[in-house]
Write a protein that holds these residues in place. Structure first.
Motif, PDB file in Angstrom:
ATOM      1  N   ARG A  20       0.832  -1.206   0.000  1.00 18.12           N
ATOM      2  CA  ARG A  20       0.000   0.000   0.000  1.00 18.12           C
ATOM      3  C   ARG A  20       0.866   1.256   0.000  1.00 18.12           C
ATOM      4  NH1 ARG A  20      -3.454  -3.326   3.018  1.00 18.12           N
ATOM      5  NH2 ARG A  20      -2.694  -2.643   5.045  1.00 18.12           N
ATOM      6  N   LEU A  21       1.912   1.267   0.808  1.00 23.44           N
ATOM      7  CA  LEU A  21       2.798   2.429   0.869  1.00 23.44           C
ATOM      8  C   LEU A  21       3.564   2.628  -0.438  1.00 23.44           C
ATOM      9  CD1 LEU A  21       4.187   2.094   4.505  1.00 23.44           C
ATOM     10  CD2 LEU A  21       2.595   3.829   3.643  1.00 23.44           C
ATOM     11  N   LEU A  22       4.011   1.541  -1.040  1.00 25.04           N
ATOM     12  CA  LEU A  22       4.711   1.664  -2.325  1.00 25.04           C
ATOM     13  C   LEU A  22       3.778   2.206  -3.401  1.00 25.04           C
ATOM     14  CD1 LEU A  22       6.829  -1.597  -2.234  1.00 25.04           C
ATOM     15  CD2 LEU A  22       7.719   0.751  -2.208  1.00 25.04           C
ATOM     16  N   ASN A  23       2.521   1.770  -3.380  1.00 22.69           N
ATOM     17  CA  ASN A  23       1.566   2.301  -4.350  1.00 22.69           C
ATOM     18  C   ASN A  23       1.237   3.764  -4.083  1.00 22.69           C
ATOM     19  OD1 ASN A  23       1.101   0.336  -6.343  1.00 22.69           O
ATOM     20  ND2 ASN A  23      -0.002  -0.890  -4.850  1.00 22.69           N
ATOM     21  N   GLU A  24       1.194   4.148  -2.827  1.00 23.68           N
ATOM     22  CA  GLU A  24       1.002   5.568  -2.502  1.00 23.68           C
ATOM     23  C   GLU A  24       2.170   6.391  -3.032  1.00 23.68           C
ATOM     24  OE1 GLU A  24       0.759   8.403   1.459  1.00 23.68           O
ATOM     25  OE2 GLU A  24       0.109   6.319   1.624  1.00 23.68           O
ATOM     26  N   ARG A  25       3.388   5.872  -2.841  1.00 26.91           N
ATOM     27  CA  ARG A  25       4.577   6.554  -3.351  1.00 26.91           C
ATOM     28  C   ARG A  25       4.527   6.631  -4.874  1.00 26.91           C
ATOM     29  NH1 ARG A  25       9.827   6.788  -4.857  1.00 26.91           N
ATOM     30  NH2 ARG A  25      11.326   7.706  -3.399  1.00 26.91           N
ATOM     31  N   ALA A  26       4.072   5.559  -5.512  1.00 26.80           N
ATOM     32  CA  ALA A  26       3.974   5.523  -6.973  1.00 26.80           C
ATOM     33  C   ALA A  26       2.961   6.549  -7.480  1.00 26.80           C
ATOM     34  CB  ALA A  26       3.598   4.120  -7.442  1.00 26.80           C
ATOM     35  N   ARG A  27       1.855   6.725  -6.761  1.00 28.33           N
ATOM     36  CA  ARG A  27       0.874   7.743  -7.162  1.00 28.33           C
ATOM     37  C   ARG A  27       1.498   9.133  -7.120  1.00 28.33           C
ATOM     38  NH1 ARG A  27      -2.653   3.950  -4.984  1.00 28.33           N
ATOM     39  NH2 ARG A  27      -2.433   4.612  -2.824  1.00 28.33           N
ATOM     40  N   VAL A  28       2.276   9.392  -6.088  1.00 34.01           N
ATOM     41  CA  VAL A  28       2.961  10.684  -5.985  1.00 34.01           C
ATOM     42  C   VAL A  28       3.968  10.833  -7.130  1.00 34.01           C
ATOM     43  CG1 VAL A  28       4.478  12.115  -4.556  1.00 34.01           C
ATOM     44  CG2 VAL A  28       2.607  10.847  -3.491  1.00 34.01           C
ATOM     45  N   ALA A  29       4.688   9.773  -7.441  1.00 32.85           N
ATOM     46  CA  ALA A  29       5.646   9.817  -8.555  1.00 32.85           C
ATOM     47  C   ALA A  29       4.944  10.137  -9.865  1.00 32.85           C
ATOM     48  CB  ALA A  29       6.413   8.496  -8.656  1.00 32.85           C
ATOM     49  N   CYS A  30       3.749   9.585 -10.072  1.00 33.57           N
ATOM     50  CA  CYS A  30       2.990   9.893 -11.289  1.00 33.57           C
ATOM     51  C   CYS A  30       2.602  11.362 -11.328  1.00 33.57           C
ATOM     52  CB  CYS A  30       1.757   9.007 -11.394  1.00 33.57           C
ATOM     53  SG  CYS A  30       2.144   7.301 -11.849  1.00 33.57           S
ATOM     54  N   PHE A  74      15.998   1.159  -2.151  1.00 29.98           N
ATOM     55  CA  PHE A  74      15.485   2.427  -2.648  1.00 29.98           C
ATOM     56  C   PHE A  74      15.976   2.753  -4.049  1.00 29.98           C
ATOM     57  CE2 PHE A  74      13.457   3.047   1.285  1.00 29.98           C
ATOM     58  CZ  PHE A  74      12.466   3.988   1.033  1.00 29.98           C
ATOM     59  N   GLU A  75      17.144   2.273  -4.416  1.00 31.18           N
ATOM     60  CA  GLU A  75      17.577   2.454  -5.804  1.00 31.18           C
ATOM     61  C   GLU A  75      16.579   1.788  -6.747  1.00 31.18           C
ATOM     62  OE1 GLU A  75      21.556   0.927  -5.659  1.00 31.18           O
ATOM     63  OE2 GLU A  75      22.369   2.805  -4.868  1.00 31.18           O
ATOM     64  N   ARG A  76      16.103   0.618  -6.361  1.00 28.94           N
ATOM     65  CA  ARG A  76      15.105  -0.093  -7.180  1.00 28.94           C
ATOM     66  C   ARG A  76      13.763   0.637  -7.167  1.00 28.94           C
ATOM     67  NH1 ARG A  76      13.860  -1.985 -11.477  1.00 28.94           N
ATOM     68  NH2 ARG A  76      12.559  -3.805 -11.549  1.00 28.94           N
ATOM     69  N   ILE A  77      13.349   1.109  -6.003  1.00 27.55           N
ATOM     70  CA  ILE A  77      12.099   1.870  -5.889  1.00 27.55           C
ATOM     71  C   ILE A  77      12.169   3.120  -6.757  1.00 27.55           C
ATOM     72  CG2 ILE A  77      10.715   3.281  -4.302  1.00 27.55           C
ATOM     73  CD1 ILE A  77      11.421   1.132  -2.122  1.00 27.55           C
ATOM     74  N   ILE A  78      13.291   3.810  -6.727  1.00 33.22           N
ATOM     75  CA  ILE A  78      13.482   5.018  -7.542  1.00 33.22           C
ATOM     76  C   ILE A  78      13.454   4.668  -9.023  1.00 33.22           C
ATOM     77  CG2 ILE A  78      15.167   6.806  -8.178  1.00 33.22           C
ATOM     78  CD1 ILE A  78      15.911   6.868  -5.132  1.00 33.22           C
ATOM     79  N   ASP A  79      14.080   3.552  -9.407  1.00 33.10           N
ATOM     80  CA  ASP A  79      14.037   3.111 -10.810  1.00 33.10           C
ATOM     81  C   ASP A  79      12.593   2.946 -11.278  1.00 33.10           C
ATOM     82  OD1 ASP A  79      16.798   3.008 -11.068  1.00 33.10           O
ATOM     83  OD2 ASP A  79      16.921   0.833 -10.788  1.00 33.10           O
TER      84      ASP A  79
END
Length: 106
Positions: A20-30, A74-79
């Motif tokens: 859920r947190l990763l998807n929240e972060r992904a929404r912000v990235a979008c 986090f390098e992978r998350i940032i990618d």
């Protein structure tokens, strides 16, 4: 004493929160991708990425994962965030107003 099954259930609950947190972060990235597109800013921002890695490395002292392990994660998350931003910028994904997952353009 807790059983292996109990511990695995704990891991499953933590994984659900992480997703859920990763998807929240992904929404912000979008959203960031959308703003970068509007403002003509490049997706790749190496200085910002260095700041993010430095920040999470500093937090890493709070748990059993070391700073190097956290940095690699986090390098992978940032990618993945960069990939999402590119999809938004190039019109390959739209972000629905209701906050649901982005979907490819028809």
């Amino acid at each position: 004493m807790r059983t292996l099954e109990d511990l695995r259930k704990d891991i499953d609950r933590v994984d659900e929160v992480l997703v859920r947190l990763l998807n929240e972060r992904a929404r912000v990235a979008c959203e960031i991708g959308r703003l970068k597109k509007e403002q003509g800013i490049e997706v790749y921002q190496p200085e910002r990425e260095k700041q993010v890695i430095a920040h999470v490395r500093g937090i890493a002292v709070e748990g059993p994962l070391g700073a190097d392990a956290i940095a690699r994660l986090f390098e992978r998350i940032i990618d993945e965030a960069r990939r999402l931003e590119r999809r938004v910028i190039h019109g390959e994904a739209q972000w629905p107003a209701d906050g649901s997952s982005p979907h490819p353009n028809p």
